[in-house]
Scaffold this motif. Structure first.
Motif, PDB file in Angstrom:
ATOM      1  N   LEU A 250      54.382  57.480  50.894  1.00 57.38           N
ATOM      2  CA  LEU A 250      53.965  56.658  49.762  1.00 57.38           C
ATOM      3  C   LEU A 250      53.582  55.279  50.284  1.00 57.38           C
ATOM      4  CD1 LEU A 250      53.666  56.382  46.653  1.00 57.38           C
ATOM      5  CD2 LEU A 250      55.996  55.446  46.658  1.00 57.38           C
ATOM      6  N   VAL A 251      52.285  54.947  50.157  1.00 55.41           N
ATOM      7  CA  VAL A 251      51.809  53.678  50.713  1.00 55.41           C
ATOM      8  C   VAL A 251      51.456  52.657  49.633  1.00 55.41           C
ATOM      9  CG1 VAL A 251      50.992  54.731  52.844  1.00 55.41           C
ATOM     10  CG2 VAL A 251      49.421  54.507  50.899  1.00 55.41           C
ATOM     11  N   GLY A 252      51.491  53.056  48.353  1.00 55.04           N
ATOM     12  CA  GLY A 252      51.155  52.085  47.328  1.00 55.04           C
ATOM     13  C   GLY A 252      50.933  52.717  45.970  1.00 55.04           C
ATOM     14  N   LEU A 253      50.310  51.926  45.086  1.00 56.84           N
ATOM     15  CA  LEU A 253      50.047  52.330  43.712  1.00 56.84           C
ATOM     16  C   LEU A 253      48.571  52.140  43.393  1.00 56.84           C
ATOM     17  CD1 LEU A 253      53.035  50.538  41.901  1.00 56.84           C
ATOM     18  CD2 LEU A 253      52.983  52.874  42.810  1.00 56.84           C
ATOM     19  N   MET A 254      48.089  52.956  42.470  1.00 55.32           N
ATOM     20  CA  MET A 254      46.701  52.848  42.007  1.00 55.32           C
ATOM     21  C   MET A 254      46.687  52.861  40.493  1.00 55.32           C
ATOM     22  SD  MET A 254      43.922  54.822  40.681  1.00 55.32           S
ATOM     23  CE  MET A 254      43.252  56.342  41.362  1.00 55.32           C
ATOM     24  N   THR A 255      45.725  52.158  39.892  1.00 53.21           N
ATOM     25  CA  THR A 255      45.516  52.277  38.462  1.00 53.21           C
ATOM     26  C   THR A 255      44.035  52.159  38.136  1.00 53.21           C
ATOM     27  OG1 THR A 255      46.422  51.663  36.298  1.00 53.21           O
ATOM     28  CG2 THR A 255      45.673  49.845  37.718  1.00 53.21           C
ATOM     29  N   LEU A 256      43.682  52.714  36.981  1.00 53.60           N
ATOM     30  CA  LEU A 256      42.323  52.651  36.459  1.00 53.60           C
ATOM     31  C   LEU A 256      42.428  52.194  35.006  1.00 53.60           C
ATOM     32  CD1 LEU A 256      39.314  53.253  36.969  1.00 53.60           C
ATOM     33  CD2 LEU A 256      39.751  55.591  36.200  1.00 53.60           C
ATOM     34  N   PRO A 257      42.300  50.894  34.751  1.00 50.26           N
ATOM     35  CA  PRO A 257      42.461  50.400  33.385  1.00 50.26           C
ATOM     36  C   PRO A 257      41.276  50.781  32.508  1.00 50.26           C
ATOM     37  CG  PRO A 257      41.755  48.617  34.815  1.00 50.26           C
ATOM     38  CD  PRO A 257      41.986  49.814  35.701  1.00 50.26           C
ATOM     39  N   PRO A 258      41.402  50.577  31.206  1.00 52.22           N
ATOM     40  CA  PRO A 258      40.244  50.800  30.332  1.00 52.22           C
ATOM     41  C   PRO A 258      39.084  49.896  30.748  1.00 52.22           C
ATOM     42  CG  PRO A 258      42.256  50.523  29.048  1.00 52.22           C
ATOM     43  CD  PRO A 258      42.594  50.156  30.459  1.00 52.22           C
ATOM     44  N   TYR A 259      37.875  50.340  30.398  1.00 53.42           N
ATOM     45  CA  TYR A 259      36.703  49.519  30.714  1.00 53.42           C
ATOM     46  C   TYR A 259      36.546  48.419  29.663  1.00 53.42           C
ATOM     47  CZ  TYR A 259      31.985  47.912  31.540  1.00 53.42           C
ATOM     48  OH  TYR A 259      30.894  47.107  31.797  1.00 53.42           O
ATOM     49  N   PHE A 260      36.337  47.196  30.134  1.00 53.45           N
ATOM     50  CA  PHE A 260      36.074  46.059  29.258  1.00 53.45           C
ATOM     51  C   PHE A 260      34.796  45.370  29.716  1.00 53.45           C
ATOM     52  CE2 PHE A 260      40.743  46.431  29.455  1.00 53.45           C
ATOM     53  CZ  PHE A 260      41.047  46.564  28.111  1.00 53.45           C
ATOM     54  N   GLU A 261      33.966  44.946  28.779  1.00 53.87           N
ATOM     55  CA  GLU A 261      32.781  44.162  29.137  1.00 53.87           C
ATOM     56  C   GLU A 261      33.186  42.872  29.836  1.00 53.87           C
ATOM     57  OE1 GLU A 261      29.615  44.798  29.013  1.00 53.87           O
ATOM     58  OE2 GLU A 261      29.747  46.750  28.027  1.00 53.87           O
ATOM     59  N   ASN A 262      34.267  42.269  29.367  1.00 54.11           N
ATOM     60  CA  ASN A 262      34.792  41.052  29.978  1.00 54.11           C
ATOM     61  C   ASN A 262      35.805  41.456  31.042  1.00 54.11           C
ATOM     62  OD1 ASN A 262      35.979  38.668  30.731  1.00 54.11           O
ATOM     63  ND2 ASN A 262      36.611  38.050  28.667  1.00 54.11           N
ATOM     64  N   PRO A 263      35.491  41.278  32.332  1.00 52.63           N
ATOM     65  CA  PRO A 263      36.404  41.720  33.388  1.00 52.63           C
ATOM     66  C   PRO A 263      37.797  41.111  33.286  1.00 52.63           C
ATOM     67  CG  PRO A 263      34.278  41.079  34.308  1.00 52.63           C
ATOM     68  CD  PRO A 263      34.272  40.646  32.874  1.00 52.63           C
TER      69      PRO A 263
ATOM     70  N   CYS B 204      39.639  40.870  30.866  1.00 55.47           N
ATOM     71  CA  CYS B 204      40.510  41.672  30.004  1.00 55.47           C
ATOM     72  C   CYS B 204      41.301  42.711  30.799  1.00 55.47           C
ATOM     73  CB  CYS B 204      39.701  42.352  28.913  1.00 55.47           C
ATOM     74  SG  CYS B 204      38.966  41.212  27.706  1.00 55.47           S
ATOM     75  N   SER B 205      40.854  42.995  32.020  1.00 54.68           N
ATOM     76  CA  SER B 205      41.589  43.928  32.877  1.00 54.68           C
ATOM     77  C   SER B 205      42.793  43.268  33.542  1.00 54.68           C
ATOM     78  CB  SER B 205      40.668  44.494  33.970  1.00 54.68           C
ATOM     79  OG  SER B 205      39.594  45.217  33.419  1.00 54.68           O
ATOM     80  N   ARG B 206      42.850  41.969  33.506  1.00 55.06           N
ATOM     81  CA  ARG B 206      43.884  41.231  34.251  1.00 55.06           C
ATOM     82  C   ARG B 206      45.308  41.685  33.929  1.00 55.06           C
ATOM     83  NH1 ARG B 206      43.399  36.621  37.153  1.00 55.06           N
ATOM     84  NH2 ARG B 206      41.339  36.210  36.241  1.00 55.06           N
ATOM     85  N   PRO B 207      45.682  41.862  32.645  1.00 54.13           N
ATOM     86  CA  PRO B 207      47.064  42.271  32.368  1.00 54.13           C
ATOM     87  C   PRO B 207      47.453  43.597  33.023  1.00 54.13           C
ATOM     88  CG  PRO B 207      45.998  41.499  30.366  1.00 54.13           C
ATOM     89  CD  PRO B 207      44.925  41.619  31.407  1.00 54.13           C
ATOM     90  N   PHE B 208      46.506  44.517  33.117  1.00 50.29           N
ATOM     91  CA  PHE B 208      46.790  45.803  33.748  1.00 50.29           C
ATOM     92  C   PHE B 208      47.022  45.624  35.246  1.00 50.29           C
ATOM     93  CE2 PHE B 208      44.345  46.617  29.939  1.00 50.29           C
ATOM     94  CZ  PHE B 208      45.048  47.646  29.331  1.00 50.29           C
TER      95      PHE B 208
ATOM     96  N   SER C 252      33.535  47.908  40.545  1.00 50.98           N
ATOM     97  CA  SER C 252      32.372  47.033  40.685  1.00 50.98           C
ATOM     98  C   SER C 252      32.385  45.855  39.716  1.00 50.98           C
ATOM     99  CB  SER C 252      31.081  47.840  40.488  1.00 50.98           C
ATOM    100  OG  SER C 252      30.842  48.690  41.589  1.00 50.98           O
ATOM    101  N   HIS C 253      32.813  46.089  38.479  1.00 51.58           N
ATOM    102  CA  HIS C 253      32.695  45.061  37.447  1.00 51.58           C
ATOM    103  C   HIS C 253      33.895  44.133  37.373  1.00 51.58           C
ATOM    104  CE1 HIS C 253      35.026  48.231  35.591  1.00 51.58           C
ATOM    105  NE2 HIS C 253      35.373  47.427  34.622  1.00 51.58           N
ATOM    106  N   ASP C 254      35.014  44.487  38.047  1.00 52.24           N
ATOM    107  CA  ASP C 254      36.207  43.658  37.871  1.00 52.24           C
ATOM    108  C   ASP C 254      37.013  43.454  39.158  1.00 52.24           C
ATOM    109  OD1 ASP C 254      37.350  46.160  38.194  1.00 52.24           O
ATOM    110  OD2 ASP C 254      38.163  46.293  36.157  1.00 52.24           O
ATOM    111  N   PHE C 255      36.417  43.752  40.325  1.00 56.20           N
ATOM    112  CA  PHE C 255      37.227  43.692  41.546  1.00 56.20           C
ATOM    113  C   PHE C 255      37.666  42.279  41.894  1.00 56.20           C
ATOM    114  CE2 PHE C 255      32.916  43.523  43.486  1.00 56.20           C
ATOM    115  CZ  PHE C 255      33.044  42.436  44.341  1.00 56.20           C
ATOM    116  N   GLU C 256      36.906  41.279  41.481  1.00 53.49           N
ATOM    117  CA  GLU C 256      37.320  39.905  41.783  1.00 53.49           C
ATOM    118  C   GLU C 256      38.582  39.524  41.011  1.00 53.49           C
ATOM    119  OE1 GLU C 256      32.836  38.241  42.619  1.00 53.49           O
ATOM    120  OE2 GLU C 256      33.387  39.478  40.897  1.00 53.49           O
ATOM    121  N   VAL C 257      38.676  39.976  39.764  1.00 51.44           N
ATOM    122  CA  VAL C 257      39.895  39.750  38.984  1.00 51.44           C
ATOM    123  C   VAL C 257      41.059  40.505  39.622  1.00 51.44           C
ATOM    124  CG1 VAL C 257      40.998  40.070  36.734  1.00 51.44           C
ATOM    125  CG2 VAL C 257      38.602  39.382  36.856  1.00 51.44           C
TER     126      VAL C 257
END
Length: 238
Positions: A165-178, A180-184, A213-218
């Protein structure tokens, strides 16, 4: 066959842009760009495109489907890159996944962990890196284990010496405003920190595979160590 010059230039420029954005995002939160692995998501793109990406120093490729990846890996070579399975893994594809991939991001059940462990033994694979995919958005169309079910998966993994086990992954819902993914992303980081403190990643801090692509900076601002980028590198899928 040499790549089309225009296609090569376009891909070169996209890779340069994404790498620059990763560097800027990392430095803006006092992180080193080298901490972040760019996983180029290559689903639906032909092996020729991957060959061009290799020439541009891409090192990590992410695929969603075992069968599609098998053809590309056969053409490019098992050790041409580090191969990541980022899509849901069906039980009947698990044996091939054990043979093909370096990292599986989508471990989502104790049953799958047990199957992968058994197959590692049968295929004589000494170790397989896995990330637990955590469902934080509750979307029926997406896979993942609920955070409340993680303790059972972790208990199973203790009896799986071939799985690392090397880590965790998640795929949050898609938001137009990136943003909005921050809490996830924050929730996954906090969960990773809890597991790290409990020693579930050994001496490592624990990877965080999050951000596209749309939220990696966040995601980077919230601690991502692996970003899964497809469209920003290869353009819209046909």
């Amino acid at each position: 066959m040499a790549p089309n010059p225009e296609a090569f230039t376009a891909l070169r420029d996209r890779f340069a842009d994404v790498r620059n954005r990763i560097g800027t995002a990392a430095r803006s939160c006092a992180r080193a760009p080298e901490e972040i692995t760019l996983v180029a998501i290559t689903k639906t793109h032909p092996a020729a495109t991957l060959k061009t990406a290799l020439a541009l120093n891409a090192k990590d490729f992410g695929e969603n489907r075992v069968q599609e990846a098998e053809g590309k890996i056969g053409e490019l070579g098992r050790h041409a890159a580090r191969w990541h399975l980022v899509g849901h893994l069906q039980a009947n594809k698990a044996r091939r996944a054990v043979s093909l991939f370096d990292v599986i991001h989508s471990l989502d059940s104790s049953a799958l962990a047990g199957r992968l462990e058994r197959l590692c033994v049968e295929e004589k694979r000494a170790s397989l890196d896995v990330l637990a995919q955590v469902d934080l958005g509750g979307e029926q169309t997406k896979s993942g284990i609920e955070a409340a079910q993680l303790p059972a998966l972790l208990a199973t993994l203790k009896d799986c010496p071939h799985l690392r086990l090397v880590g965790l992954m998640t795929l949050p819902p898609y938001f137009e405003n990136p943003d909005c993914s921050r809490p996830f992303f924050k929730t996954l980081r906090e969960l990773r920190d809890e597991l790290q403190a409990q020693g579930h990643f050994g001496a490592a801090k624990g990877e965080l595979s999050m951000g596209m692509s749309h939220d990696f900076e966040v995601a980077i601002a919230e601690g991502a160590t692996m970003v899964r980028v497809g469209t920003a590198l290869f353009g819209e899928r046909s």
